[in-house]
Every structure is written in C-alpha cells, then in structure tokens.
Design an enzyme around this catalytic site. Structure first.
Site, mmCIF file in Angstrom:
data_model
loop_
_atom_site.group_PDB
_atom_site.id
_atom_site.type_symbol
_atom_site.label_atom_id
_atom_site.label_comp_id
_atom_site.label_asym_id
_atom_site.label_seq_id
_atom_site.Cartn_x
_atom_site.Cartn_y
_atom_site.Cartn_z
ATOM 1 N N ARG A 127 0.805 -1.227 0.000
ATOM 2 C CA ARG A 127 0.000 0.000 0.000
ATOM 3 C C ARG A 127 0.835 1.273 0.000
ATOM 4 O O ARG A 127 0.425 2.305 0.526
ATOM 5 C CB ARG A 127 -0.969 0.010 1.201
ATOM 6 C CG ARG A 127 -1.905 -1.181 1.257
ATOM 7 C CD ARG A 127 -2.866 -1.210 0.077
ATOM 8 N NE ARG A 127 -3.713 -2.392 0.138
ATOM 9 C CZ ARG A 127 -3.466 -3.545 -0.478
ATOM 10 N NH1 ARG A 127 -2.378 -3.659 -1.238
ATOM 11 N NH2 ARG A 127 -4.279 -4.570 -0.377
ATOM 12 N N SER A 144 -11.017 0.481 3.719
ATOM 13 C CA SER A 144 -10.207 0.016 4.848
ATOM 14 C C SER A 144 -9.577 1.201 5.570
ATOM 15 O O SER A 144 -8.931 2.047 4.944
ATOM 16 C CB SER A 144 -9.112 -0.935 4.358
ATOM 17 O OG SER A 144 -9.682 -2.094 3.790
ATOM 18 N N GLU A 152 -4.642 3.465 6.675
ATOM 19 C CA GLU A 152 -4.548 3.325 5.231
ATOM 20 C C GLU A 152 -5.320 4.464 4.558
ATOM 21 O O GLU A 152 -4.936 4.947 3.515
ATOM 22 C CB GLU A 152 -5.122 1.974 4.785
ATOM 23 C CG GLU A 152 -5.089 1.751 3.285
ATOM 24 C CD GLU A 152 -5.503 0.347 2.900
ATOM 25 O OE1 GLU A 152 -6.328 0.202 1.983
ATOM 26 O OE2 GLU A 152 -5.007 -0.607 3.519
#
Length: 299
Positions: free
Chosen positions: A174, A225, A295
């Site tokens: 990520r 998320s 995130e």
C-alpha cells in the site's frame, strides 16, 4: 477569488466551483467546503490549473474518487483538484492498456474482463480511480497494482512531469515512492495484462464482488479500509477479537460486518471518525502492543 476563477475559466480548464462541499465527493460523505474546486477536462487543463494556482500562491490538494479519503468538517483552504472525466481516457493495444488517472477502477476492471484480459480481477470491487490505485499500490485477493504496472505518468506540483517505471515506483504494501520521496500525481498509467478465458475471468470477478458485498459494508457511506494490515496480523481480525465491531462514537461506527471499516451512520463528522480511529489505535496498542497505521488518507 473571483479574479482567480476568471483566469481558470478563461483558460477553459474544466469545471470550476467556489465553496464546493467535499462531502459530495467522498464515499464516506464527510468533508467541508473547498475554497476552490476544479475538475480538469483534460491533462492540459490540469497543467494550466496547477500553473495558475502556483502563480497565485494557492495551496493545492489532488483527490480521486474520494474512496479512501477523510476530510475535515471545516473543509480545505486553497484549491482541490479532482481527477474525474477529462482524465479518463483508455487505449487498448493487444494485452497492454494506457488509461487516464481519473478512470474508475471498477469500470476499468469490468471492461477489461469483457475483453478477455487477465490481471485486473483483483480491482473489481475497489471503488477508486486509477491514479489513486497507482499512488497507493491498491490491491486485494492476493494481487495489486505493482503486479501489472509497466510505467506511470507522474505530474509534479511544479508542473513538470515524467514517466516512472514499475521499479522506480518503489512499490511495497500500500505504498509507493509518490507517498515518500517524489510527491506527485499519476495522470495516466500503462498496464501489462495477459490473454485469458473471458468467462473464467468474469466469473472470478463476480466471486470477488460477491465476497465484498457479503463481508464489507458497501450499503453505508464509508472510506474503505481504515488501517493498513500490521502483517502478519490483519486489522479487521484484531478489532473483532477485541469485541469492537459495532462500537460507535457520535455518528461514526465500526462496521458490524468488518472490523476494518468505519461507517457514517448519517450524521457522522470528521471528529467522530478521528476519535474512533484513535480509540481503536489505543485499544490495540494496550492489548497487543501493535501500532496501527491508517490506510485511509487523512487531509
């Protein structure tokens, strides 16, 4: 402000609005007004916008489809540029595609699957833009952008641009170089895919979408998320083990379906979500001594 708006309109950069509520442009439906809001109608319009804003010393934030974003209730001072229509071109050349940073990721995955091309199945349920996906190395179901990216066209705030190869993007979980050393925006990307059986690809995408519908709260406003998985652990599982699913602060609530999602119950505020994030971080730190990193991008 009006003179700045006139400059942008004279250049025909695209849609220009003043005091635009950003809650209209985030999937969690939270966010106050942007002093200036621009949706460029082309790459040239984007570059002209950045140049005009730079000349006027106006701070700039760039957003995509608002699916991984949390914006304060008092909004954003300066200008917000959204990658949307006008930055959503698509060219297919055999198994290689070139696509604009504003192209919806779900739409791209659907179109590509119908062409019998493999590689984007993981993206079938990710409600973001191509530019955002390249920026954060979006992924799911064991794959991510780093597996298919050939190169990305990056525009920097000073108006300069360059193509970065997959290796130069320095991908990890990520994360990309755009979040670290090279602050910029992905305006288009080249993906390398593979030929496959169309029916098999479509069926695989359907399974992914069905799984998301069953396990994630897409019927409520949310930002996707909230936390990065603290590997080898998973954020949602840690939240669930602590019995926090359903825990609520104000109008923000930890989803009953998935522990790594915070939903807006209708009157949720930025402060509600931030307080809930901090509560989760504090609780997991006390119980497991794990630092939870977000995130979701918090402006």
């Amino acid at each position: 402000m009006q003179s700045l708006v006139k400059k942008l309109e004279d250049k025909q950069v695209g849609k220009v609005a003043v005091d635009e509520p950003l809650s209209k442009h985030t999937t969690i439906k939270i966010g106050g007004p942007a002093d200036l809001f621009i949706q460029p109608s082309s790459i040239d319009g984007l570059i002209d916008s950045l140049n005009i804003l730079k000349e006027s010393d106006i701070p700039v934030r760039v957003i995509g489809r608002g699916s991984n974003l949390l914006i304060p209730d008092d909004g954003i001072r300066g200008a917000v540029i959204q990658f949307a229509k006008g930055l959503d071109h698509l060219e297919i050349d055999g198994t290689q595609i070139t696509v604009g940073g504003g192209y919806p990721l779900v739409k791209l995955a659907t179109i590509i699957s119908r062409k019998g091309l493999r590689g984007l199945e993981f993206a079938g349920g990710i409600p973001g833009s191509v530019g955002g996906a390249v920026y954060m190395n979006a992924g799911a179901h064991g794959s991510d952008v780093s597996k298919i990216l050939v190169k990305a066209h990056i525009l920097y705030e000073n108006g300069e641009s360059e193509w970065l190869t997959n290796e130069e993007m320095q991908y990890s979980y990520r994360t990309s170089v755009l979040q670290e050393d090279k602050k910029g925006y992905c305006i288009e990307a080249v993906f390398q895919l593979e030929e496959g059986d169309k029916d098999t690809i479509i069926e695989e995408m359907k399974k992914h979408k069905d799984y998301r519908r069953e396990t994630q709260p897409w019927d409520y406003p949310c930002a996707g998320s909230i936390f990065r998985n603290p590997l080898p652990n998973h954020a949602g599982k840690l939240v669930e083990e602590l019995g926090l699913k359903g825990y609520q602060i104000g109008g923000a609530k930890i989803s009953d379906l998935h522990g790594n999602f915070i939903v807006n119950e209708g009157e949720g505020s930025y402060e509600d979500v931030m307080n809930l994030i901090k509560y989760i971080q504090k609780t997991i730190k006390e119980k497991y001594d794990i630092e939870m990193e977000t995130e979701v991008e918090i402006l």
